[in-house]
Motif scaffolding. Structure first.
Motif, PDB file in Angstrom:
ATOM      1  N   PHE A   1       0.816  -1.206   0.000  1.00 47.38           N
ATOM      2  CA  PHE A   1       0.000   0.000   0.000  1.00 47.38           C
ATOM      3  C   PHE A   1       0.859   1.269   0.000  1.00 47.38           C
ATOM      4  O   PHE A   1       0.676   2.156  -0.821  1.00 47.38           O
ATOM      5  CB  PHE A   1      -0.931   0.005   1.225  1.00 47.38           C
ATOM      6  CG  PHE A   1      -1.870   1.182   1.239  1.00 47.38           C
ATOM      7  CD1 PHE A   1      -3.056   1.140   0.515  1.00 47.38           C
ATOM      8  CD2 PHE A   1      -1.557   2.335   1.949  1.00 47.38           C
ATOM      9  CE1 PHE A   1      -3.923   2.230   0.501  1.00 47.38           C
ATOM     10  CE2 PHE A   1      -2.422   3.432   1.947  1.00 47.38           C
ATOM     11  CZ  PHE A   1      -3.603   3.365   1.214  1.00 47.38           C
ATOM     12  N   PHE A   2       1.818   1.337   0.917  1.00 44.42           N
ATOM     13  CA  PHE A   2       2.551   2.599   1.054  1.00 44.42           C
ATOM     14  C   PHE A   2       3.600   2.806  -0.031  1.00 44.42           C
ATOM     15  O   PHE A   2       3.999   3.933  -0.296  1.00 44.42           O
ATOM     16  CB  PHE A   2       3.174   2.708   2.453  1.00 44.42           C
ATOM     17  CG  PHE A   2       2.164   3.157   3.469  1.00 44.42           C
ATOM     18  CD1 PHE A   2       1.853   4.505   3.623  1.00 44.42           C
ATOM     19  CD2 PHE A   2       1.483   2.234   4.244  1.00 44.42           C
ATOM     20  CE1 PHE A   2       0.892   4.916   4.536  1.00 44.42           C
ATOM     21  CE2 PHE A   2       0.524   2.631   5.165  1.00 44.42           C
ATOM     22  CZ  PHE A   2       0.231   3.981   5.306  1.00 44.42           C
ATOM     23  N   ARG A   3       4.057   1.697  -0.637  1.00 43.54           N
ATOM     24  CA  ARG A   3       4.990   1.890  -1.749  1.00 43.54           C
ATOM     25  C   ARG A   3       4.247   2.095  -3.062  1.00 43.54           C
ATOM     26  O   ARG A   3       4.813   2.548  -4.041  1.00 43.54           O
ATOM     27  CB  ARG A   3       5.931   0.685  -1.883  1.00 43.54           C
ATOM     28  CG  ARG A   3       6.905   0.596  -0.735  1.00 43.54           C
ATOM     29  CD  ARG A   3       8.199  -0.036  -1.125  1.00 43.54           C
ATOM     30  NE  ARG A   3       8.000  -1.274  -1.877  1.00 43.54           N
ATOM     31  CZ  ARG A   3       9.001  -1.994  -2.354  1.00 43.54           C
ATOM     32  NH1 ARG A   3      10.238  -1.597  -2.153  1.00 43.54           N
ATOM     33  NH2 ARG A   3       8.767  -3.105  -3.011  1.00 43.54           N
ATOM     34  N   GLY A   4       2.967   1.740  -3.041  1.00 48.23           N
ATOM     35  CA  GLY A   4       2.191   1.791  -4.273  1.00 48.23           C
ATOM     36  C   GLY A   4       1.409   3.070  -4.466  1.00 48.23           C
ATOM     37  O   GLY A   4       0.728   3.240  -5.477  1.00 48.23           O
ATOM     38  N   THR A   5       1.468   3.976  -3.479  1.00 48.26           N
ATOM     39  CA  THR A   5       0.731   5.241  -3.616  1.00 48.26           C
ATOM     40  C   THR A   5       1.693   6.407  -3.404  1.00 48.26           C
ATOM     41  O   THR A   5       2.676   6.281  -2.677  1.00 48.26           O
ATOM     42  CB  THR A   5      -0.393   5.333  -2.565  1.00 48.26           C
ATOM     43  OG1 THR A   5       0.160   5.069  -1.275  1.00 48.26           O
ATOM     44  CG2 THR A   5      -1.490   4.310  -2.846  1.00 48.26           C
TER      45      THR A   5
ATOM     46  N   ILE B   1      -0.157  12.080  -2.021  1.00 49.14           N
ATOM     47  CA  ILE B   1      -1.549  11.724  -1.698  1.00 49.14           C
ATOM     48  C   ILE B   1      -1.656  11.319  -0.230  1.00 49.14           C
ATOM     49  O   ILE B   1      -2.582  11.722   0.479  1.00 49.14           O
ATOM     50  CB  ILE B   1      -2.048  10.565  -2.604  1.00 49.14           C
ATOM     51  CG1 ILE B   1      -2.193  11.063  -4.037  1.00 49.14           C
ATOM     52  CG2 ILE B   1      -3.372  10.004  -2.081  1.00 49.14           C
ATOM     53  CD1 ILE B   1      -2.894  10.092  -4.965  1.00 49.14           C
ATOM     54  N   GLN B   2      -0.695  10.555   0.238  1.00 47.48           N
ATOM     55  CA  GLN B   2      -0.726  10.118   1.643  1.00 47.48           C
ATOM     56  C   GLN B   2      -0.754  11.338   2.576  1.00 47.48           C
ATOM     57  O   GLN B   2      -1.527  11.387   3.533  1.00 47.48           O
ATOM     58  CB  GLN B   2       0.484   9.239   1.963  1.00 47.48           C
ATOM     59  CG  GLN B   2       0.460   7.884   1.242  1.00 47.48           C
ATOM     60  CD  GLN B   2       1.811   7.203   1.236  1.00 47.48           C
ATOM     61  OE1 GLN B   2       2.685   7.547   2.014  1.00 47.48           O
ATOM     62  NE2 GLN B   2       1.982   6.245   0.342  1.00 47.48           N
ATOM     63  N   LEU B   3       0.086  12.322   2.261  1.00 51.53           N
ATOM     64  CA  LEU B   3       0.152  13.512   3.111  1.00 51.53           C
ATOM     65  C   LEU B   3      -1.170  14.285   3.072  1.00 51.53           C
ATOM     66  O   LEU B   3      -1.698  14.701   4.105  1.00 51.53           O
ATOM     67  CB  LEU B   3       1.294  14.428   2.657  1.00 51.53           C
ATOM     68  CG  LEU B   3       2.710  13.943   2.994  1.00 51.53           C
ATOM     69  CD1 LEU B   3       3.755  14.825   2.311  1.00 51.53           C
ATOM     70  CD2 LEU B   3       2.948  13.940   4.500  1.00 51.53           C
ATOM     71  N   VAL B   4      -1.698  14.457   1.881  1.00 53.52           N
ATOM     72  CA  VAL B   4      -2.946  15.226   1.742  1.00 53.52           C
ATOM     73  C   VAL B   4      -4.099  14.516   2.435  1.00 53.52           C
ATOM     74  O   VAL B   4      -4.914  15.146   3.122  1.00 53.52           O
ATOM     75  CB  VAL B   4      -3.249  15.484   0.238  1.00 53.52           C
ATOM     76  CG1 VAL B   4      -4.634  16.084   0.079  1.00 53.52           C
ATOM     77  CG2 VAL B   4      -2.192  16.388  -0.360  1.00 53.52           C
TER      78      VAL B   4
ATOM     79  N   LEU C   1       5.267   6.704   7.981  1.00 62.93           N
ATOM     80  CA  LEU C   1       4.538   5.557   7.423  1.00 62.93           C
ATOM     81  C   LEU C   1       5.107   5.178   6.057  1.00 62.93           C
ATOM     82  O   LEU C   1       5.289   4.005   5.747  1.00 62.93           O
ATOM     83  CB  LEU C   1       3.048   5.892   7.289  1.00 62.93           C
ATOM     84  CG  LEU C   1       2.260   6.013   8.587  1.00 62.93           C
ATOM     85  CD1 LEU C   1       0.803   6.383   8.294  1.00 62.93           C
ATOM     86  CD2 LEU C   1       2.306   4.711   9.389  1.00 62.93           C
ATOM     87  N   ASN C   2       5.391   6.201   5.248  1.00 58.21           N
ATOM     88  CA  ASN C   2       5.906   5.950   3.905  1.00 58.21           C
ATOM     89  C   ASN C   2       7.323   5.390   3.937  1.00 58.21           C
ATOM     90  O   ASN C   2       7.633   4.393   3.289  1.00 58.21           O
ATOM     91  CB  ASN C   2       5.862   7.263   3.117  1.00 58.21           C
ATOM     92  CG  ASN C   2       6.209   7.043   1.657  1.00 58.21           C
ATOM     93  OD1 ASN C   2       7.378   7.127   1.277  1.00 58.21           O
ATOM     94  ND2 ASN C   2       5.216   6.741   0.852  1.00 58.21           N
ATOM     95  N   GLU C   3       8.167   6.037   4.730  1.00 58.33           N
ATOM     96  CA  GLU C   3       9.570   5.614   4.792  1.00 58.33           C
ATOM     97  C   GLU C   3       9.687   4.192   5.358  1.00 58.33           C
ATOM     98  O   GLU C   3      10.524   3.401   4.908  1.00 58.33           O
ATOM     99  CB  GLU C   3      10.367   6.610   5.659  1.00 58.33           C
ATOM    100  CG  GLU C   3      11.871   6.377   5.694  1.00 58.33           C
ATOM    101  CD  GLU C   3      12.558   6.578   4.349  1.00 58.33           C
ATOM    102  OE1 GLU C   3      11.886   7.014   3.390  1.00 58.33           O
ATOM    103  OE2 GLU C   3      13.752   6.272   4.260  1.00 58.33           O
TER     104      GLU C   3
END
Lengths: 243, 268
Positions: A64-68, A72-75, A100-102
């Motif tokens: 999920f987090f590598r695929g988006t 967008i995650q931040l917004v 979360l992303n890192e």
């Protein structure tokens, strides 16, 4: 105004307002690396566990987090979650998003590091009756960490630049403050030249740190042996010959 | 003949071959109807094996015959699927405490050495005595130097594995295992990864250990070593123990067709 003013660029470089933005960028990066490493280590351990539930959850997370896009995650965290009644401060939003992303990227780096340590190392540790904790801490982790440093360095370099995306949700880091100065004075090239210089300095400093880490953890075969050899009189001659 | 055992004369000068044979109640290793499967492949097929204390066993057979799996089951690095395994009377029944007890009684030497590459020779040797037995560093170092001297590489104590030859690395691996004072040594093709000129130094070290009365199980293709050191040869094929005999008998009159074919292949 159809020219580039080096003096203005230099002035922006030493602009106190911009410098504070640099500190925020550094702070975001350091916090995201630490948070991301801790969370990433947990996710990597889950991924490597024999439980299908844990490893499945971990795979989903990474997928999920590598695929988006981080943007967008931040917004979504900043503007979307309040719709569900979940509200954080701006800086918390940025940190949560970045961590979360890192973590998704670092989890894969941590996992690949551990997988690259041969099964024989663990078997030797078992055969010697080492406890699982000692095996992890003294045998697998040091070897895995050494292998992780190069990809870790890459990821942290990307992260440092990715913190600029936090400007979109109004975190006043280097990028945001450059925008603010630019809108005030319309010296677009001059402002961004100063910002670019800061990013280059930060990534270069990190490169240097990474090289030192690689040297430190790669010392086992090369550097330390030279020190040992220098101490032993027998090997003295060959060391001097090389020097 | 599996019932014949030698005195366990660790460190004393008693020569294994000359030691008085005597019957012992508890076997060093006892395997009863042991099975091990990898998917559809049966690696161990109803293996029965008894090893007396002080006995030196050489396990041989074609590749894929289950030799390595067999000795890796003895210290539970592989988990057997069915059957019973006792090591010095302790059953390997998946209870953590029993597995730990068995691993403390056994030392293992691997084909690929498996030294810890980020530690010096000395650090490799003192890690387990310090962390498992709680030995003080000075004492552990002394112990390590004792065994490094025994395998004739005390001068390599400060070197890293990557700086040593294969033969030296394997001798360090033997010293590292001995530092835990095992009662049984398991060797999994200890010379197969070595350059030919380094095989001898490792075999000499193993011979010395055998002479001191150590119980040994060796998977090896070194038939010269088997002839000289082994009390018994265990020949395996397709996961089964096909034949067991004293070396002389095994080499001159192999009973099974498979063993005859195997010996024809490896003895030139």
């Amino acid at each position: 105004m159809s020219h580039f003013s080096p003096t203005a660029a230099v002035n922006y470089f030493f602009n106190y307002f911009l410098m504070k933005g640099v500190l925020v960028t550094i702070g975001l990066t350091v916090a995201a690396v630490i948070g991301g490493l801790i969370l990433g280590m947990g996710i990597a351990l889950m991924r490597m566990s024999s439980s299908p539930v844990l490893s499945g959850a971990s795979r989903f997370y990474i997928w999920f987090f590598r695929g988006t896009p981080l943007l967008i995650q931040l917004v979504v965290i900043y503007s979307g979650l309040p719709q569900l009644g979940i509200k954080f401060s701006v800086i918390t939003c940025a940190l949560v998003g970045l961590i979360l992303n890192e973590a998704a990227y670092l989890a894969e780096i941590v996992r690949s590091g551990f997988m690259a340590v041969s099964a024989g190392q663990r078997e030797a540790a078992w055969a010697l009756s080492l406890s699982p904790w000692t095996t992890f801490r003294r045998v697998t982790l040091p070897q895995a960490f050494r292998l992780m440093i190069p990809p870790l360095g890459n990821s942290i370099n990307s992260l440092l630049k990715a913190t600029s995306l936090a400007s979109v949700i109004s975190v006043e880091e280097l990028m945001r403050r450059s925008d603010m100065l630019m809108q005030e004075h319309f010296q677009i090239l001059e402002v961004y030249a100063a910002a670019t210089a800061y990013y280059l300095i930060l990534t270069s400093v990190w490169d240097a740190v990474q090289r030192r880490l690689e040297k430190h953890f790669g010392r086992s075969s090369a550097a330390k042996s030279r020190r040992v050899a220098a101490r032993a009189p027998v090997a003295q001659a060959s060391v001097e010959a090389r020097a | 003949m599996s019932e014949i055992s030698m005195n366990t004369a660790m460190e004393s000068g008693v020569e294994g071959a000359a030691a008085q044979p005597q019957l012992r109640g508890v076997h060093a290793v006892r395997m009863e109807a042991v099975y091990k499967h990898y998917g559809d492949f049966t690696a161990l097929n109803e293996v029965d094996l008894k090893v007396a204390k002080g006995e030196k066993i050489v396990i041989c057979g074609p590749s894929g015959s289950g030799k390595s799996t067999l000795i890796r089951c003895i210290n539970h690095i592989e988990k057997h699927d069915e059957g019973l395994i006792y090591v010095n009377g302790t059953e390997l029944d998946r209870q953590r405490t029993n597995i730990d007890a068995v691993r403390r009684d056994t030392g293992m030497v691997f084909q690929s050495f498996n030294l810890f590459p980020h530690m010096t020779t000395l650090e490799n040797c003192i890690l387990a005595p310090m962390t498992v037995n709680g030995m003080a560093k000075a004492e552990a170092k002394e112990l390590a130097m004792h065994f490094l001297t025994k395998v004739r590489i005390p001068d390599q104590a400060e070197k890293f594995p990557g700086q040593l030859s294969g033969g030296q690395q394997q001798r360090v691996a033997i010293a590292r295992a001995l530092c835990m004072r095992p009662k049984i040594m398991l060797f999994d093709e200890p010379t197969s990864a070595l350059d030919p000129e380094m095989v001898k130094e490792v075999l000499e070290t193993m011979k010395k250990l055998a002479e001191e009365g150590m119980t040994m199980l060796c998977v090896t293709h070194e038939m010269g070593f088997a002839r000289e050191v082994a009390d018994r040869i265990v020949f395996m094929n397709e996961g089964k123990v096909v034949e067991q005999a004293v070396p002389e008998e095994f080499f001159s009159h192999p009973k099974s067709e498979r063993a005859r074919a195997f010996l024809d292949q490896i003895i030139h």
